[in-house]
Design a protein around this motif. Structure first.
Motif, PDB file in Angstrom:
ATOM      1  N   PHE A   1      42.770  38.045  36.948  1.00 42.00           N
ATOM      2  CA  PHE A   1      41.894  38.579  37.992  1.00 42.00           C
ATOM      3  C   PHE A   1      40.683  39.294  37.388  1.00 42.00           C
ATOM      4  N   VAL A   2      40.895  40.094  36.373  1.00 41.19           N
ATOM      5  CA  VAL A   2      39.807  40.860  35.759  1.00 41.19           C
ATOM      6  C   VAL A   2      38.733  39.931  35.202  1.00 41.19           C
ATOM      7  N   ASN A   3      39.133  38.767  34.697  1.00 42.89           N
ATOM      8  CA  ASN A   3      38.189  37.839  34.066  1.00 42.89           C
ATOM      9  C   ASN A   3      37.749  36.701  34.982  1.00 42.89           C
ATOM     10  N   THR A   4      38.022  36.805  36.277  1.00 47.59           N
ATOM     11  CA  THR A   4      37.734  35.706  37.200  1.00 47.59           C
ATOM     12  C   THR A   4      36.271  35.295  37.173  1.00 47.59           C
ATOM     13  N   THR A   5      35.362  36.240  37.284  1.00 51.15           N
ATOM     14  CA  THR A   5      33.945  35.867  37.392  1.00 51.15           C
ATOM     15  C   THR A   5      33.437  35.151  36.145  1.00 51.15           C
ATOM     16  N   SER A   6      34.017  35.438  34.991  1.00 45.34           N
ATOM     17  CA  SER A   6      33.568  34.752  33.774  1.00 45.34           C
ATOM     18  C   SER A   6      34.187  33.357  33.644  1.00 45.34           C
ATOM     19  N   ASN A   7      35.124  33.020  34.534  1.00 51.00           N
ATOM     20  CA  ASN A   7      35.797  31.720  34.464  1.00 51.00           C
ATOM     21  C   ASN A   7      35.446  30.793  35.626  1.00 51.00           C
ATOM     22  N   LEU A   8      34.402  31.069  36.362  1.00 50.28           N
ATOM     23  CA  LEU A   8      34.071  30.260  37.538  1.00 50.28           C
ATOM     24  C   LEU A   8      33.343  28.968  37.190  1.00 50.28           C
ATOM     25  N   GLY A   9      32.817  28.859  35.975  1.00 54.32           N
ATOM     26  CA  GLY A   9      32.163  27.620  35.549  1.00 54.32           C
ATOM     27  C   GLY A   9      31.058  27.191  36.491  1.00 54.32           C
ATOM     28  N   GLN A  10      31.128  25.945  36.955  1.00 49.91           N
ATOM     29  CA  GLN A  10      30.072  25.397  37.804  1.00 49.91           C
ATOM     30  C   GLN A  10      29.970  26.095  39.156  1.00 49.91           C
ATOM     31  N   PHE A  11      30.941  26.942  39.473  1.00 50.07           N
ATOM     32  CA  PHE A  11      30.913  27.666  40.737  1.00 50.07           C
ATOM     33  C   PHE A  11      30.549  29.139  40.537  1.00 50.07           C
ATOM     34  N   SER A  12      29.980  29.461  39.386  1.00 47.02           N
ATOM     35  CA  SER A  12      29.618  30.853  39.086  1.00 47.02           C
ATOM     36  C   SER A  12      28.613  31.408  40.091  1.00 47.02           C
ATOM     37  N   HIS A  13      27.841  30.531  40.725  1.00 49.91           N
ATOM     38  CA  HIS A  13      26.888  31.001  41.742  1.00 49.91           C
ATOM     39  C   HIS A  13      27.600  31.522  42.991  1.00 49.91           C
ATOM     40  N   LEU A  14      28.928  31.320  43.078  1.00 46.78           N
ATOM     41  CA  LEU A  14      29.705  31.798  44.219  1.00 46.78           C
ATOM     42  C   LEU A  14      30.471  33.087  43.898  1.00 46.78           C
ATOM     43  N   ALA A  15      30.086  33.750  42.820  1.00 49.89           N
ATOM     44  CA  ALA A  15      30.760  34.998  42.439  1.00 49.89           C
ATOM     45  C   ALA A  15      30.680  36.029  43.559  1.00 49.89           C
ATOM     46  N   ASP A  16      29.562  36.078  44.266  1.00 50.18           N
ATOM     47  CA  ASP A  16      29.428  37.035  45.374  1.00 50.18           C
ATOM     48  C   ASP A  16      30.397  36.704  46.509  1.00 50.18           C
ATOM     49  N   VAL A  17      30.622  35.420  46.752  1.00 45.11           N
ATOM     50  CA  VAL A  17      31.579  35.001  47.787  1.00 45.11           C
ATOM     51  C   VAL A  17      32.985  35.450  47.389  1.00 45.11           C
ATOM     52  N   ALA A  18      33.321  35.279  46.124  1.00 44.26           N
ATOM     53  CA  ALA A  18      34.633  35.708  45.634  1.00 44.26           C
ATOM     54  C   ALA A  18      34.790  37.217  45.779  1.00 44.26           C
ATOM     55  N   LYS A  19      33.740  37.953  45.474  1.00 41.37           N
ATOM     56  CA  LYS A  19      33.778  39.415  45.599  1.00 41.37           C
ATOM     57  C   LYS A  19      33.946  39.826  47.061  1.00 41.37           C
ATOM     58  N   GLN A  20      33.298  39.122  47.974  1.00 39.36           N
ATOM     59  CA  GLN A  20      33.450  39.416  49.403  1.00 39.36           C
ATOM     60  C   GLN A  20      34.899  39.185  49.848  1.00 39.36           C
ATOM     61  N   MET A  21      35.508  38.129  49.358  1.00 41.17           N
ATOM     62  CA  MET A  21      36.907  37.863  49.705  1.00 41.17           C
ATOM     63  C   MET A  21      37.818  38.944  49.121  1.00 41.17           C
ATOM     64  N   GLU A  22      37.534  39.348  47.905  1.00 40.82           N
ATOM     65  CA  GLU A  22      38.301  40.436  47.283  1.00 40.82           C
ATOM     66  C   GLU A  22      38.203  41.705  48.130  1.00 40.82           C
ATOM     67  N   ASP A  23      36.996  42.028  48.564  1.00 38.53           N
ATOM     68  CA  ASP A  23      36.790  43.220  49.396  1.00 38.53           C
ATOM     69  C   ASP A  23      37.508  43.099  50.740  1.00 38.53           C
TER      70      ASP A  23
END
Length: 149
Positions: free
Chosen positions: A83-105
Motif C-alpha cells: 500500500f505504501v508503495n502503490t503510487t510508484s507501482n502504477l506504471g502506465q496508469f500513474s496519471h490516475l494516482a489522484d483517483v486512487a488517492k480519492q478512493m483511499e480517502d
C-alpha cells in the motif's frame, strides 16, 4: 495462481474424501475484487478472480462432500508495504494516482489486526461457506450475489 495452487494443495490434504479432517480456507482478495480500481486494472481482475474462484470452490466442496468451507475476505486499503508503495507501482496508469488517492480517502485504510479479526470470524463461524466479507474501516458487510442453483 498462488491462491488456486494453494487451495488445490490444501484440498488434497484436507478433503474428507482423501482421509483429511476437513477445515476452512479463507482467501484474501480486496475491495478491488468487488468493484473496479481504475488505477490498477490487472489487480482488479485478479481480485475478482479470487472472489469467483473461492465461491466456486465452496460450491464444489459442498456438492462433493469435501468437508471444507471456503470464504473470501475483501478488505479496503491496508497499511502494508504494498500500500505504501502503490503510487510508484502504477506504471502506465500513474496519471490516475489522484483517483486512487480519492478512493483511499473515501474507503479509508485498515490496519492488519482488523483484517486478522475478520479472517478469524470467517474461520470460526461454521455457517459461513462461500461467503464474501467486505471490510472497510467504517465496518464490515457480507456481500450478496445472484444464485445459479
Amino acid at each position: 495462481m498462488g491462491v488456486i495452487r494453494m487451495s488445490y494443495l490444501a484440498l488434497e490434504h484436507m478433503s474428507k474424501l482423501s482421509g483429511g479432517r476437513g477445515g476452512v480456507i479463507v482467501n484474501i482478495a480486496s475491495l478491488a475484487g468487488l468493484g473496479p480500481l481504475p488505477s490498477c486494472p490487472v489487480y482488479t481482475a485478479t481480485k475478482h478472480g479470487v472472489v469467483g474462484f473461492t465461491r466456486a470452490m465452496a460450491a464444489a466442496s459442498t456438492a462433493s462432500g469435501y468437508g471444507i468451507r471456503f470464504n473470501v475476505l475483501c478488505p479496503s486499503f491496508v497499511q502494508t508495504d504494498l500500500f505504501v508503495n502503490t503510487t510508484s507501482n502504477l506504471g502506465q496508469f500513474s496519471h490516475l494516482a489522484d483517483v486512487a488517492k480519492q478512493m483511499e480517502d473515501k474507503f479509508g485504510v485498515l490496519n492488519t489486526s482488523e483484517v486478522a479479526e475478520c479472517v478469524l470470524e470467517l474461520v470460526k463461524d461454521e455457517t459461513k461457506n462461500g461467503d464474501t466479507l467486505l471490510l472497510i474501516p467504517k465496518g464490515k458487510q457480507y456481500m450478496t450475489f445472484p444464485s445459479f442453483s
